[in-house]
Structures are given as C-alpha cells and as structure tokens.
Design a protein around this motif. Structure first.
Motif, short mmCIF file in Angstrom:
data_model
loop_
_atom_site.label_atom_id
_atom_site.label_comp_id
_atom_site.label_asym_id
_atom_site.label_seq_id
_atom_site.Cartn_x
_atom_site.Cartn_y
_atom_site.Cartn_z
N GLY A 288 0.79 -1.22 0.00
CA GLY A 288 0.00 0.00 0.00
C GLY A 288 0.83 1.28 0.00
N VAL A 289 2.11 1.18 -0.30
CA VAL A 289 2.95 2.37 -0.42
C VAL A 289 3.49 2.45 -1.85
CG1 VAL A 289 3.58 2.42 2.01
CG2 VAL A 289 4.99 1.14 0.39
N LEU A 290 3.92 3.62 -2.26
CA LEU A 290 4.47 3.79 -3.60
C LEU A 290 5.99 3.91 -3.50
CD1 LEU A 290 1.59 5.76 -3.61
CD2 LEU A 290 2.12 5.37 -6.03
N ALA B 182 14.42 -0.05 -3.12
CA ALA B 182 13.68 1.21 -3.14
C ALA B 182 14.64 2.39 -3.03
CB ALA B 182 12.67 1.25 -2.01
N LEU B 183 14.58 3.29 -4.02
CA LEU B 183 15.33 4.53 -3.91
C LEU B 183 14.67 5.44 -2.86
CD1 LEU B 183 16.06 5.33 -7.67
CD2 LEU B 183 17.67 4.49 -5.97
N PHE B 184 13.36 5.62 -2.98
CA PHE B 184 12.61 6.34 -1.97
C PHE B 184 11.16 5.87 -2.03
CE2 PHE B 184 12.64 9.00 -5.77
CZ PHE B 184 11.32 9.37 -5.93
N THR B 185 10.45 6.16 -0.97
CA THR B 185 9.08 5.67 -0.80
C THR B 185 8.14 6.84 -0.53
OG1 THR B 185 9.90 3.57 0.13
CG2 THR B 185 7.61 4.14 0.56
N ALA B 186 6.93 6.75 -1.06
CA ALA B 186 5.88 7.74 -0.79
C ALA B 186 4.80 7.05 0.04
CB ALA B 186 5.30 8.31 -2.08
N ALA B 187 4.57 7.56 1.25
CA ALA B 187 3.59 6.95 2.16
C ALA B 187 2.53 7.96 2.54
CB ALA B 187 4.30 6.43 3.42
N PRO C 12 -2.26 4.06 8.88
CA PRO C 12 -0.93 3.46 9.07
C PRO C 12 0.05 3.77 7.97
CG PRO C 12 -2.41 1.84 8.13
CD PRO C 12 -3.22 3.08 8.30
N GLY C 13 -0.21 4.78 7.16
CA GLY C 13 0.74 5.21 6.15
C GLY C 13 0.59 4.53 4.80
N THR C 14 -0.54 3.86 4.56
CA THR C 14 -0.72 3.12 3.31
C THR C 14 -1.95 3.61 2.56
OG1 THR C 14 -2.01 1.43 4.48
CG2 THR C 14 0.38 1.07 4.29
N THR D 45 -9.23 9.98 0.69
CA THR D 45 -8.54 11.27 0.64
C THR D 45 -7.46 11.30 1.73
OG1 THR D 45 -10.13 12.28 2.17
CG2 THR D 45 -10.57 12.49 -0.21
N THR D 46 -6.56 12.26 1.61
CA THR D 46 -5.48 12.38 2.60
C THR D 46 -4.99 13.82 2.62
OG1 THR D 46 -3.28 11.62 3.26
CG2 THR D 46 -3.74 11.68 0.92
#
Length: 265
Positions: free
Chosen positions: A156-158, A170-175, A180-182, A192-193
């Motif tokens: 559930g993260v990018l 992973a170079l970097f992650t978008a949460a 819980p960040g997903t 929405t967020t």
C-alpha cells in the motif's frame, strides 16, 4: 748564432726564477717566513689530555639522555611493543579513540530532515501537504506519483525502484501521512489524505545526493499538479537554505562512506 741562443736561454731562466721568487715573496708576506711558521705548526688539541677509555661512557651515564632513550631489553618475537606517548601529549585510551571515531562518523543532524542511528543510517524526509482545510484525492496522488516513476506495492505504499544484481531496491518511498501510512488499492476512488511523506533511507546501493534530487523533483511536481506545498520532515517550510543544508549533509555522508570503504579494504 750560438751566442744568441745562450743569451735567450739565460734570459728565460732569469724570468722563471724571478716569477718563482715573486710568488714565494707573496706567500711570506701572507703567512710569514718559513722559520716562523714551523714553530706554529702543531696538531689540534695538542695541549688536551687524552680521555680515559677505561672509565664509564659519559653519553650512557647522562641523566638527561635517560629520559629519551631507556635501557635496552630483549623483546621476543611474539611480544607486543609498548606504545610510546611523546612527552607533553595526553595518552588516548581505547575508549577515547572509539568516542572520537563515533563523533567523526556522525555529523550534526538538522531536525528530522536528515536523521541517522548509531549504525550510520540516514533518513531524509520531505512532505507534500494539501492547502489548509483541504485534502488530496488518493486516486489523483497515485496517478501523479506513478507518472513520476513510482509504483504502488502490495503493502500500500508507492516506491521508486532500482534494479540491482540482488533484486529491486527502493530509492525512496511515498507513504500516506495518515496512519498506518498506506493506500488501499480497492478504495482509491473515495479515499482522501491531507498529504504524503517521501522517504529516502541510507545506506543503499545508490548515491544519496542523486536520489534526493529525484525525490525533490517528484515532490515539487506533485505539489504543482495537485495544488499542494512541499515541506520538510517536520512539516515546516522547505526553503532554499534548508535544501542546500540537506545537500551538504548528503555530500558529507558520501565522503565518510568512501573513507569507511577504504578503511575496510
């Protein structure tokens, strides 16, 4: 003809004798006459008494030298030599040396933007927040991030991935900024967020500074397309000065990593 020859020979002899006499006269004027110089020709230290070779060596018995060169002793092949600390310099213990090494390997941290643990890890965080009182559509967020090269994972993260010989890292992650960040793939249309956090963790099989530039570009593009704002890890304004500070920290981290790899080699 014979008389002329003898005359020339006598004149030549007189000239040679005159030149020799003149040179000797100059020597006498400079050094004195030979009978005076003979009384002055004496070997140096002629009046000094000869040293007593049966007595102790004054160099070995000099108390000042004993402070520099200690008594000789036999050291076995397996014996470790004693460490020598020059006079006037404090002795550094093993614990002190370890603390100095730890201090050198851990540069100062500016808030939560560049954090690291005792193991040498670093975490760089940027946030993209929606304007106050509004929220991002999860579907729009995922769409923009995927256009920047990120992929939604099963967790559930990018993530922006890098293919290596040991697989994809992973170079970097978008949460999601919300616990819980997903993101739930099944409810993206309605979810929405208020924002997302882009996270890069070091060390890794990639250059931290180059990856930070990619992450910064992704954050700025996302904020531009969705009308948000890019903040730092503490959700404070990401100024030009704070960006340059992060870059300097990453350059220092790269330098120390190179030094550590050379020591290990």
């Amino acid at each position: 003809m014979d008389e002329l020859r003898w005359t020339l020979l006598i004149l030549g002899a007189l000239i040679v004798a005159g030149v020799y006499g003149y040179s000797r006269l100059q020597d006498w004027r400079k050094d004195g006459t030979p009978w005076k110089r003979s009384s002055q020709r004496r070997e140096p230290f002629a009046n000094e008494a000869e040293p007593d070779l049966s007595g102790p060596d004054p160099l070995l018995d000099d108390p000042e030298d004993n402070d520099i060169v200690g008594p000789a002793r036999v050291v076995s092949a397996t014996e470790e030599p004693e460490s020598v600390v020059p006079a006037g310099e404090p002795e550094i213990s093993a614990t002190d040396d370890a603390s100095v090494e730890a201090t050198e390997s851990e540069p100062e941290v500016a808030g939560d933007q560049v954090a690291h643990s005792a193991g040498g890890d670093k975490v760089v965080v940027l946030t993209v927040m929606a304007p106050k009182g509004t929220r991002f559509s999860a579907q729009d967020l995922v769409r923009v991030l995927q256009s920047s090269g990120l992929r939604l994972t099963e967790q559930g993260v990018l993530r922006r991935g890098l293919d290596t010989g040991q697989g994809t890292v992973a170079l970097f992650t978008a949460a999601n900024i919300v616990e819980p960040g997903t993101f739930d793939p099944d409810s993206l249309e309605t979810a929405t967020t208020p924002g997302i956090a882009l996270i890069m963790q070091l060390p890794g099989p990639f250059d931290g500074l180059a990856t930070f530039e990619q992450m910064l570009t992704t954050a700025q593009r996302t904020a531009e397309q969705l009308g948000g704002v890019v903040l730092d890890g503490r959700r404070c304004d990401l100024t030009t000065q704070s960006i340059e500070h992060i870059r300097e920290e990453l350059l220092e981290y790269r330098r120390r990593a190179h030094l550590a790899s050379r020591r290990g080699a």
